[in-house]
Design a protein around this motif. Structure first.
Motif, PDB file in Angstrom:
ATOM      1  N   TYR A 198     -20.049 138.617 -77.836  1.00 21.43           N
ATOM      2  CA  TYR A 198     -19.631 139.220 -76.572  1.00 21.43           C
ATOM      3  C   TYR A 198     -19.605 140.741 -76.676  1.00 21.43           C
ATOM      4  O   TYR A 198     -18.667 141.405 -76.228  1.00 21.43           O
ATOM      5  N   GLU A 199     -20.661 141.278 -77.260  1.00 25.62           N
ATOM      6  CA  GLU A 199     -20.753 142.701 -77.529  1.00 25.62           C
ATOM      7  C   GLU A 199     -21.173 143.481 -76.288  1.00 25.62           C
ATOM      8  O   GLU A 199     -21.865 142.980 -75.419  1.00 25.62           O
ATOM      9  N   ASP A 200     -20.714 144.736 -76.234  1.00 28.49           N
ATOM     10  CA  ASP A 200     -21.179 145.684 -75.230  1.00 28.49           C
ATOM     11  C   ASP A 200     -21.883 146.811 -75.971  1.00 28.49           C
ATOM     12  O   ASP A 200     -21.819 146.909 -77.196  1.00 28.49           O
ATOM     13  N   ASN A 233     -13.298 135.362 -70.381  1.00 27.79           N
ATOM     14  CA  ASN A 233     -13.663 136.760 -70.626  1.00 27.79           C
ATOM     15  C   ASN A 233     -14.568 137.354 -69.553  1.00 27.79           C
ATOM     16  O   ASN A 233     -15.096 138.453 -69.722  1.00 27.79           O
ATOM     17  N   VAL A 263     -24.799 131.470 -74.453  1.00 25.60           N
ATOM     18  CA  VAL A 263     -23.510 131.645 -75.126  1.00 25.60           C
ATOM     19  C   VAL A 263     -23.062 130.302 -75.672  1.00 25.60           C
ATOM     20  O   VAL A 263     -23.512 129.247 -75.220  1.00 25.60           O
ATOM     21  N   ASP A 287     -14.534 130.311 -74.234  1.00 21.95           N
ATOM     22  CA  ASP A 287     -14.366 131.764 -74.118  1.00 21.95           C
ATOM     23  C   ASP A 287     -14.915 132.320 -72.808  1.00 21.95           C
ATOM     24  O   ASP A 287     -14.304 133.201 -72.193  1.00 21.95           O
ATOM     25  N   ILE A 288     -16.097 131.843 -72.394  1.00 21.78           N
ATOM     26  CA  ILE A 288     -16.739 132.458 -71.228  1.00 21.78           C
ATOM     27  C   ILE A 288     -15.972 132.212 -69.936  1.00 21.78           C
ATOM     28  O   ILE A 288     -16.186 132.907 -68.941  1.00 21.78           O
ATOM     29  N   GLU A 318     -24.894 136.017 -76.256  1.00 24.98           N
ATOM     30  CA  GLU A 318     -23.618 136.495 -76.798  1.00 24.98           C
ATOM     31  C   GLU A 318     -23.326 137.935 -76.364  1.00 24.98           C
ATOM     32  O   GLU A 318     -23.115 138.823 -77.194  1.00 24.98           O
ATOM     33  N   CYS A 319     -23.313 138.142 -75.071  1.00 26.85           N
ATOM     34  CA  CYS A 319     -23.083 139.481 -74.532  1.00 26.85           C
ATOM     35  C   CYS A 319     -21.820 139.482 -73.668  1.00 26.85           C
ATOM     36  O   CYS A 319     -21.349 138.442 -73.222  1.00 26.85           O
ATOM     37  N   SER A 320     -21.301 140.658 -73.437  1.00 27.01           N
ATOM     38  CA  SER A 320     -20.123 140.794 -72.592  1.00 27.01           C
ATOM     39  C   SER A 320     -20.503 140.754 -71.117  1.00 27.01           C
ATOM     40  O   SER A 320     -21.676 140.918 -70.755  1.00 27.01           O
ATOM     41  N   VAL A 369     -17.517 136.314 -68.465  1.00 22.72           N
ATOM     42  CA  VAL A 369     -18.955 136.071 -68.561  1.00 22.72           C
ATOM     43  C   VAL A 369     -19.406 135.008 -67.555  1.00 22.72           C
ATOM     44  O   VAL A 369     -20.388 135.193 -66.829  1.00 22.72           O
TER      45      VAL A 369
END
Length: 338
Positions: free
Chosen positions: A331-333, A191, A179, A187-188, A159-161, A193
């Protein structure tokens, strides 16, 4: 029995293309299963060649159960590509829980997981959720330390950006990004990813590839779920308002599965494999385990995948994947390293 395999990322280890997510054996989806029940499912997984297993230190007693299983089944560990995770819902100094991926916490977690699992190393170690307050470079350097010490074989993020992936990969090759990815969670694709993983040769591991079971076609009513099942309260797609709408979308995909003589769940999983992803569906039933593994043998042409992608894009599910405040950072940075 053997199942199709593929490299986990560019030049990565060979793993089965459809893995096994173990979370549901212990948390979130009804009562925790007994060792007897879990062992029977894991035994059958090994028998059919389903050897890519995914757990986490977050999943209740899951790691401890696996430790008992490996102890009771000499030789089983050597057959399994084992992934676990750390960093989600960790204890914070103020007594609350949150995300921690600082090196100090990572060191505590890897040693605890290895002891609990009763293993010398894990094949893949994920940062389960990204701590925005810790530069991702610091976290990855700690995981490289574990790799050099023989405690882990490969490094993963969850779950990362896209930016986080790029920064992490610049420190050390990342094997996999886990993810949520399914016909109901795209989403990926929007966005960056998925594109970033393809560019860098990082495997996409798709959790909840059957959208928490709704894409199996077996859940036809909210009453089909245990009253304590978290999906009823924490997953808006299972709400009274949205559930029937989403079942109608599943029925549309079911028609495509019927044309191919497979289940709708197998269609969803095969579509993900056709996209180059590694889905890791979970189940508590042996027949579902066998059905999911069978999806690895479903052959979809490039044209099939493109056609299904168009249909899936048009079938927009009702409701978000998590209720507000549930699921942790997505999707955190992280802050930049100074």
């Amino acid at each position: 029995m053997s199942l199709p395999t593929a490299p986990l990322g560019r030049n990565g280890p060979e793993v089965v293309t459809v893995g096994f997510g173990l979370m549901g054996l212990h948390v979130f989806y009804g009562p925790e299963k007994s060792d007897e029940e879990c062992f029977a499912i894991l035994d059958r997984a090994l028998e059919i060649g389903e050897t890519f297993w995914d757990t986490s230190d977050l999943y209740g007693g899951n790691e401890a159960m696996l430790g008992r299983y490996f102890k009771a089944r000499p030789g089983a560990r050597e057959k399994v590509f084992l992934a676990t995770k750390f960093g989600a819902y960790a204890p914070l100094p103020d007594g609350s829980t949150g995300t921690r991926s600082d090196p100090e916490w990572a060191r505590i977690c890897i040693d605890k997981s290895l002891k609990t699992l009763g293993v010398e190393f894990v094949d893949l170690y994920y940062v389960h959720r990204i701590d925005k307050n810790v530069p991702i470079e610091d976290t990855v350097e700690a995981l490289v330390e574990f790799k050099n010490a023989g405690k882990i074989k490969h490094i993963g993020l969850s779950e990362c950006s896209a930016r986080t992936i790029e920064r992490a990969h610049a420190i050390h090759p990342i094997a996999a990004a886990q993810v949520e990815y399914s016909p109901f969670s795209l989403d990926i694709e929007d966005n960056g990813v998925k594109a970033t993983c393809e560019k860098l040769g990082i495997a996409v591991v798709a959790y909840s590839p059957l959208s928490r079971g709704i894409l199996t076609g077996k859940i036809r009513s909210r009453s089909d779920l245990d009253k304590n099942d978290s999906r009823l309260t924490m997953m808006p797609r299972f709400s009274e308002e949205n559930f029937d709408k989403n079942v109608q979308l599943v029925d549309e995909l079911q028609a495509e599965a019927d044309k191919r003589g497979i289940t709708v769940g197998q269609l969803a999983l095969a579509w993900l494999v056709g996209q180059g992803a590694f889905p890791i569906p979970g189940t508590t039933k042996i027949e579902r385990l066998e059905e999911n593994a069978g999806a690895a043998k479903v052959q979809l042409s490039k044209e099939d995948v493109e056609y299904l992608s168009k249909l899936i894009r048009e079938a927009v599910p009702a409701g978000s994947r998590y209720a507000p405040g549930v699921g942790g950072p997505l999707y955190e940075d992280t802050v930049e390293r100074k």
